[in-house]
Design a protein around this motif. Structure first.
Motif, short mmCIF file in Angstrom:
data_model
loop_
_atom_site.label_atom_id
_atom_site.label_comp_id
_atom_site.label_asym_id
_atom_site.label_seq_id
_atom_site.Cartn_x
_atom_site.Cartn_y
_atom_site.Cartn_z
N VAL A 466 47.78 40.35 29.72
CA VAL A 466 46.53 40.70 30.39
C VAL A 466 45.48 41.14 29.37
CG1 VAL A 466 47.27 43.07 30.82
CG2 VAL A 466 45.54 42.03 32.31
N THR A 467 44.26 40.67 29.58
CA THR A 467 43.19 41.03 28.64
C THR A 467 42.56 42.34 29.07
OG1 THR A 467 41.58 39.79 29.92
CG2 THR A 467 42.65 38.63 28.09
N GLY A 468 41.94 42.99 28.10
CA GLY A 468 41.38 44.31 28.33
C GLY A 468 40.53 44.40 29.58
N ALA A 469 39.67 43.43 29.73
CA ALA A 469 38.73 43.50 30.84
C ALA A 469 39.43 43.40 32.19
CB ALA A 469 37.71 42.37 30.71
N GLN A 470 40.57 42.74 32.22
CA GLN A 470 41.23 42.50 33.51
C GLN A 470 42.30 43.54 33.82
OE1 GLN A 470 38.80 40.41 34.62
NE2 GLN A 470 40.50 39.65 35.86
N LYS A 471 42.59 44.39 32.82
CA LYS A 471 43.71 45.30 32.95
C LYS A 471 43.65 46.14 34.22
CE LYS A 471 46.43 46.30 29.14
NZ LYS A 471 46.25 46.23 27.69
N LYS A 472 42.47 46.68 34.47
CA LYS A 472 42.31 47.58 35.60
C LYS A 472 42.63 46.88 36.92
CE LYS A 472 39.10 51.03 36.94
NZ LYS A 472 37.67 51.38 36.98
N ALA A 473 42.04 45.71 37.08
CA ALA A 473 42.23 44.97 38.32
C ALA A 473 43.69 44.55 38.48
CB ALA A 473 41.32 43.74 38.33
N VAL A 474 44.28 44.12 37.36
CA VAL A 474 45.67 43.66 37.42
C VAL A 474 46.59 44.81 37.80
CG1 VAL A 474 47.59 42.88 35.97
CG2 VAL A 474 45.38 41.69 35.90
N ASN A 475 46.40 45.96 37.16
CA ASN A 475 47.26 47.10 37.45
C ASN A 475 47.13 47.56 38.89
OD1 ASN A 475 48.38 47.11 34.96
ND2 ASN A 475 47.00 48.65 34.11
N ALA A 476 45.91 47.55 39.36
CA ALA A 476 45.70 47.97 40.75
C ALA A 476 46.43 47.03 41.69
CB ALA A 476 44.20 47.96 41.07
N TYR A 477 46.39 45.76 41.35
CA TYR A 477 47.03 44.76 42.20
C TYR A 477 48.56 44.92 42.20
CZ TYR A 477 48.09 40.27 44.33
OH TYR A 477 48.55 39.30 45.17
N ILE A 478 49.09 45.16 41.00
CA ILE A 478 50.54 45.34 40.89
C ILE A 478 50.99 46.54 41.70
CG2 ILE A 478 52.41 45.92 39.29
CD1 ILE A 478 50.87 44.28 37.16
N LYS A 479 50.21 47.60 41.61
CA LYS A 479 50.55 48.81 42.33
C LYS A 479 50.55 48.56 43.84
CE LYS A 479 49.58 53.65 41.64
NZ LYS A 479 48.48 54.60 41.37
N ALA A 480 49.55 47.83 44.27
CA ALA A 480 49.44 47.56 45.71
C ALA A 480 50.62 46.73 46.21
CB ALA A 480 48.12 46.85 46.01
N THR A 481 51.03 45.76 45.43
CA THR A 481 52.12 44.91 45.91
C THR A 481 53.46 45.63 45.84
OG1 THR A 481 52.13 43.91 43.73
CG2 THR A 481 51.21 42.61 45.51
N ILE A 496 45.42 35.63 51.34
CA ILE A 496 45.53 35.11 49.98
C ILE A 496 45.01 36.18 49.05
CG2 ILE A 496 44.69 33.37 48.38
CD1 ILE A 496 44.39 31.57 50.95
N SER A 497 45.86 36.58 48.12
CA SER A 497 45.40 37.59 47.19
C SER A 497 45.94 37.28 45.80
CB SER A 497 45.87 38.97 47.64
OG SER A 497 47.26 39.09 47.46
N GLY A 498 45.24 37.78 44.81
CA GLY A 498 45.64 37.56 43.44
C GLY A 498 44.57 38.06 42.49
N VAL A 499 44.92 38.15 41.21
CA VAL A 499 43.96 38.62 40.21
C VAL A 499 44.13 37.77 38.96
CG1 VAL A 499 43.22 40.58 38.82
CG2 VAL A 499 44.17 40.99 41.08
#
Length: 1123
Positions: A466-481, A496-499
């Motif tokens: 994951v790149t720096g800019a996307q880290k926040k969104a990715v982590n939030a998504y992982i937590k939610a799932t 449909i969801s994804g990051v």
RNA sequence: GCUGAAGUGGUGGAAUUGGUAGACACGCUGGACUUAAAAUCCAGUGGUCAGUAAUGGCCGUGCGGGUUCAAGUCCCGCCUUCAGUACCA
């Protein structure tokens, strides 16, 4: 002398028990071989879990069927093994223990006693000397033993069977692990023989664990912190525990697993040679889920040196992009018309993102960008595109509008003579890529349609790429799932969801960059937890791409994918796919795999859905593992010290620290020197080690019990060799279809394993299997009227005043047929009786609430015993209720539902046996309908079979006693007998028990009409009936003067000569419609029949002068006259 | 969505390789026995039309087609119910 079922049944049940009538002989057990020189036959029921509720009428159905078959086989001269036992480890006993503190062994024992009493009353021919109980240490000693065998084995793919772990160790010593073709954990690392020898013992053990057939692994489980336990998927509702509603999280836990996946193909192949119901085989096939395809490796290009200039498109921007693609300027549109669909020299895409730039047109195959000049950041673009290896051609609006063809020529020219040359083939499998994504695909032929990749949120690579800019969104998504259970995720198909991860993978063939996303539609534990997304060919990928504005390249010739993905394979021609273009699906598939293998980034592979089975349970009431831990590594206890007996605990709950209940045991440590279980206090000693705290799952004991019955009391061995050689396998297995993918799959797996190890002689444990259908209860309903004040009514009296006057009213079912009628009927009744002021009648609304009434209060005419209903404790509220009858009766509504306490429709077999007897119960259960079908139970029907038994009795016994004569039977009587022999034998062989009961009834009706009392007929009839109604037949058999039990008397032999007839009542049809019958001799020829029929006056009347066009005669069957 | 099974009287269900649809039971109706009930026994019972009646006609196996002398059964297309299973790449 009257038929007294009670006395007869008690006597014979005692006789069978005293004489051990149904004890099966093993070859080695008797010197004269006893019955063991007869052919063997093994009939088995799925053994029950002894629940506290006892048996209801649905449970014995399968047992009765198997008992009939077992008894039939005894009559046919077989040495029959028909055992029974208890699957006595289980959750309910544990739950009860948690609530009451009573030891589960105690409640289980009590339940077994009840079960045994109930079973005995039905007169089964079980060999109880072989009873097994999975919770008995003498039994689970061998369950533990099998576990050790599994631990000491690995799966050799070359020999395609399980082998002793010692053979693996010797290979490691010799060659390391690179030459081994084994089923093992995914993350095994290669090592040489030298490296192996250099490993410490612990390291070696850790490696071996990756190969053993039972192994420890970190498995994701549903963990409920408040309950301190792991929950099964179906114990979770809406993300919280079903019990208590506590939050559940997904957590990794170290658990024992069984490497059943090693047997996937053999479990599939084995289905071919066993006679099991097709639906059951289908569901196993489905569960194993074989799919053929390829593994493909995609290199990842992690974060680029260009840093922040890399893609940062938000969803909004992506949405905007989508818009842009649709809304082209005039010039853009004109040019696109010329470029699209490969009109130019190569394929172009419009409004495509390269890095963070949106380009007007791009030909990816030729690395050429075409864009309109005049963009603000032209300099930066040129530099970036050059770096990426693109050739840029700039054009103007004016040029296009003036002459689009000139522009196209210019573009084509650029394509042919590019100024920038890119490396021909991508560095797909180069060592330079830091990470790779492996995917499994069933459609390698669509590889050129890949436009992005999706990883499961749990995929281990996600955090790395994951790149720096996307880290926040990715982590939030992982937590939610992570919060959502697996089941929930799967149930929610629509969202449909994804990051986007910010990272790119390189297409192994084209080198094109494809975005890597994470999305929860990809499951971590199927395949590799990653997919190559081909939106044009897979609907989920398509939806995902549409939703996030990702390109959907079309690689199918002449297929429109503007609305949906094209998932068909047959007749599809691949296009826009380099060397695959123009090929059909099958050829493209083969060629794609061939090329992948050649270039080294992929290979053909068969994947199975079947996952390794988790074998640990955080429970008390199960088999303890024969395992202790030394330096964190599991050690098996030597088999001579088995069984390791379940220790006592004071409470059956998990410990405060979250350990399983065995964590509470004070004596649960292994003294490796004294070879025994010792107090935990001794753990300080160097030679004492902690024991495993988990227990085995419910399916452990049931996966091999069928073998144990062959030699159930053997102390020294799992089963003796001789017993196994003699009984071999189950010939007939009867049980419910709910075990299709659980017990029946695991048991087949263990059997194959035991076969590999030479322990059992066959690799399928049950030749034939039959699923019995469920017996449904016929619930009874009473209809309660509830009054409400209609909405919007303006009345001065309060609602309560109006309603208070209305008593609770139950309406008999025969008073109404619809809800509307119900309301009218109730209102009229209430007004008539003065309960409801007619002035208010319009304001009141009546609703109909059906309530379950106890079926025991309803007679055979569906009439309710109203007084008894009111007396029931649960109906306290209805003491003063009014019952609106019709013709003086309260009629209930009926509906078939699953039998359950809460529906008050449970019927206890004990009551039936008490009133009508076991023989009537047995006959009736069989008479209900085909064995494998679900069918409703209605006790009233039993009077039919009961009066059949009484009629039968009367054939033999009159008021003076036995009334059977030795006279010769008449032709007619013998015909009835032999007709019955033939039909009953056929029916039993076909498991069509319901029709044979009907046959018995016909026989008895006919013999009664013939006033038959001949022994020649009546004695064989008893043998025929004895599998179905063993008590009455034993009784009558002995009354005929026989001293021995009827159970092994030879089955009557059918003689065709008694059925030969000289005449046949021919049905005579006209144009296919039967009009009358005509009796004609059977030896008439066709011509004679035709002549006789045409001469008959009824025929002449039917024809009314018309000449028949054709006369069809099937001798012995039918005559049809066409006119 | 996929896979599998099944649709026949008031009810449970029968019906061989296509050959008399509704066997056998339950329930219901009427009758016998009984002071009465239970039990038992006898008769009737797919729908509909005609006939006082015996009897006869027509329609009937989820729906629509087809094959055949003949279809509950075989073929094509639907509908419904039940069971299992599912983002399986």
């Amino acid at each position: 002398m009257q038929y007294n079922h009670k006395e007869i049944e008690e006597n014979w049940q005692k006789f069978w028990a005293d004489n051990q009538t149904f004890k099966a002989t093993n070859p080695a057990q008797s010197s004269d071989q006893g019955d063991a020189d007869k052919p063997k036959y093994y009939v088995l029921d799925m053994f029950p879990y002894p629940s506290g509720a006892g048996l209801h009428v649905g449970h014995p159905l399968g047992y009765i069927a198997s008992d009939i078959y077992a008894r039939y086989k005894r009559h046919k001269g077989f040495n029959v093994l028909h055992p029974q036992g208890y699957d006595s480890f289980g959750l309910p006993a544990e739950q009860y223990a948690i609530q009451t503190g009573q030891h589960p062994a105690k409640t289980t024992e009590a339940n077994i006693t009840t079960y045994r009493k109930q079973l005995d009353k039905i007169g089964f021919s079980f060999d109880w000397s072989r009873e097994v109980r999975t919770s008995d240490p003498a039994y689970y000693k061998w369950t533990q033993w099998i576990f050790i065998q599994l631990f000491n084995s690995w799966y050799n793919k070359d020999t395609d069977k399980a082998e002793d772990i010692a053979t693996l160790i010797s290979i490691f010593k010799k060659d390391g692990n690179t030459t081994v073709n084994a089923v093992a954990d995914a993350e095994t690392k290669p090592f040489s023989s030298e490296a192996w020898k250099a490993f410490s013992k612990t390291e070696q053990e850790a490696i071996l664990l990756q190969y053993r057939l039972t192994y420890l692994s970190d498995t994701e489980v549903n963990w409920c912190p408040i309950l301190g336990t792991v929950l099964a998927n179906d114990e979770i509702v809406n993300g919280v525990s079903e019990r208590g509603g506590h939050p559940v999280v997904r957590k990794k836990m170290t658990q024992w697993s069984m490497r059943i996946s090693a047997y996937a193909q053999r479990l599939l192949d084995g289905l071919e040679k066993i006679d099991w119901p097709q639906p059951l085989k289908d569901s196993q096939t489905n569960w194993i889920g074989r799919s053929q395809g390829a593994m493909v490796s995609f290199d990842i290009e992690v974060g680029t040196p260009k840093g922040s200039t890399d893609i940062k498109l938000s969803y909004k921007e992506l949405e905007a992009l989508k818009e842009l693609r649709l809304n082209l300027s005039k010039a853009e549109g004109i040019l696109w018309d010329e470029l699209k669909n490969k009109k130019g020299a190569a394929k172009f895409r419009k409004k495509y993102t390269i890095g963070s730039f949106l380009v007007d047109y791009v030909c990816l195959a030729k690395n050429t960008i075409v864009e309109f000049s005049g963009k603000e950041d032209e300099g930066a673009r040129t530099a970036f595109f050059a770096k990426e290896g693109f050739n840029v051609l700039r054009i103007t609006n004016e040029e296009v509008i003036e002459s689009v063809l000139k522009v196209v020529a210019k573009i084509n020219n650029t394509l042919q003579f590019p100024t920038v040359v890119k490396v021909e083939k991508p560095i797909a499998n180069s060592k330079s890529a830091a990470y790779k994504i492996d995917v499994f695909t069933t459609r390698p032929d669509t590889i050129f349609g890949v436009s992005f990749m999706t990883l499961a949120p749990e995929h281990p690579l996600v955090s790395k790429i994951v790149t720096g800019a996307q880290k926040k969104a990715v982590n939030a998504y992982i937590k939610a799932t992570a919060k959502r259970s697996e089941r929930e995720r799967m149930a929610d198909v629509k969202t449909i969801s994804g990051v986007f991860t910010g990272a790119y993978a390189l297409h192994p063939f084209t080198g094109e960059k494809v975005q890597i996303w994470i999305g929860d539609y990809v499951l971590a534990n199927y395949g590799t937890g990653a997919v190559m997304a081909v939106p044009c060919g897979d609907q989920r990928d398509y939806d995902f791409a549409k939703h996030f504005g990702i390109a959907i390249p079309n690689i199918f010739e002449g297929i429109d994918i503007s609305e949906a993905a094209h998932t068909g394979k047959e007749g599809t021609i691949i296009a826009n796919s380099d060397f695959l273009s123009g090929l059909n699906y099958k050829k493209a598939l083969k060629l794609a795999i061939f090329e992948m293998e050649k270039r080294g980034f992929g290979y053909g592979k068969i994947n199975y859905r079947l996952r390794d089975a988790v074998f640990s349970r955080q429970r008390y009431w199960g088999e303890p593992f024969p395992v202790y831990y030394k330096d964190g590594m599991p050690q098996m206890i030597d088999e001579k010290h088995l069984p390791i007996v379940l220790p006592a605990v004071e409470k059956y709950l998990p410990t405060e620290a979250g350990e399983p209940p065995l964590g509470r045991a004070t004596s649960w440590a292994w003294d490796s020197r004294g070879k025994k279980v010792v107090s935990n206090e001794k753990l300080k000693n160097k030679t004492v080690f902690p024991l495993e705290l988990n227990t085995m799952p419910g399916w452990a004991g049931s996966s091999w019990y069928f073998n144990r019955y062959m030699d159930a009391n053997n102390q020294g061995a799992f089963v003796s060799k001789e017993s196994l050689e003699y009984w071999k396998e189950v010939d007939l297995y009867i049980g419910g279809s709910e075990h299709a993918t659980g017990h029946l799959l695991y048991a087949r797996f263990w059997q194959k394993f035991l076969f590999d190890k030479g322990i059992v002689p066959v690799d399928e444990f049950a030749k034939k299997l039959i699923n019995q259908g469920m017996i449904l209860g016929t619930s009874a309903f009473v209809y309660r009227a509830t009054a409400f004040v209609k909405n919007g009514c303006d009345i001065d009296k309060s609602n309560d005043d109006v309603l208070a006057k209305i008593p609770t009213l139950f309406v008999s079912k025969n008073n109404f047929s619809s809800d509307a009628e119900f309301e009218t009927v109730v209102k009229n009744y209430l007004s008539d009786k003065g309960y409801l002021n007619p002035n208010f009648a319009d304001l009141v609304m009546i609703t109909n609430t059906p309530l379950h009434a106890d079926v025991s209060l309803v007679n055979s005419s569906d009439e309710l015993d109203v007084e008894a209903f009111k007396k029931q404790p649960i109906n306290q509220d209805y003491q003063k209720a009014i019952f609106f009858l019709k013709d003086g009766k309260y009629v209930v509504g009926r509906e078939a539902e699953k039998m359950s306490k809460s529906k008050y429709n449970v019927v206890n077999p004990d009551d039936i046996v008490e009133e009508y007897g076991a023989d009537a119960l047995r006959l009736f259960e069989m008479f209900l309908g085909p064995l494998d079908q679900a069918k409703p139970w209605k006790t009233s029907g039993i009077s039919g079979v009961y009066s059949f038994l009484k009629k039968l009795w009367k054939l033999y016994i009159d008021e003076n006693g036995v009334a059977v004569s030795d006279e010769k039977a008449t032709k007619e009587e013998l015909k009835t007998l032999h007709k019955t022999i033939k039909k009953v034998a056929e029916d039993i062989e076909n498991f069509s028990f319901n029709t044979s009961v009907a046959t018995f009834m016909i026989a008895v009706n006919e013999l009664t009409a013939l006033k038959c009392n001949k022994k020649e007929v009546l004695a064989p009839l008893l043998v025929l009936l004895s599998p179905y109604a063993p008590h009455i037949t034993e009784e009558l058999w002995s009354k005929l003067g026989n001293k021995e039990s009827i159970s092994t008397v030879e089955f009557p032999v059918f003689e065709a000569k008694h059925l030969v007839e000289s005449a046949k009542k021919y049905p005579i049809s006209f144009n296919g419609k039967m009009r009358f019958t005509l009796e004609l001799p059977l030896d008439f020829s066709k011509d004679e029949i035709e002549a006789a029929v045409l001469a008959d006056e009824k025929t002449i009347a039917q024809l009314a002068g018309v000449a028949p066009k054709k006369v069809i005669i099937v001798p012995g069957k039918i005559v049809n006259i066409v006119h």
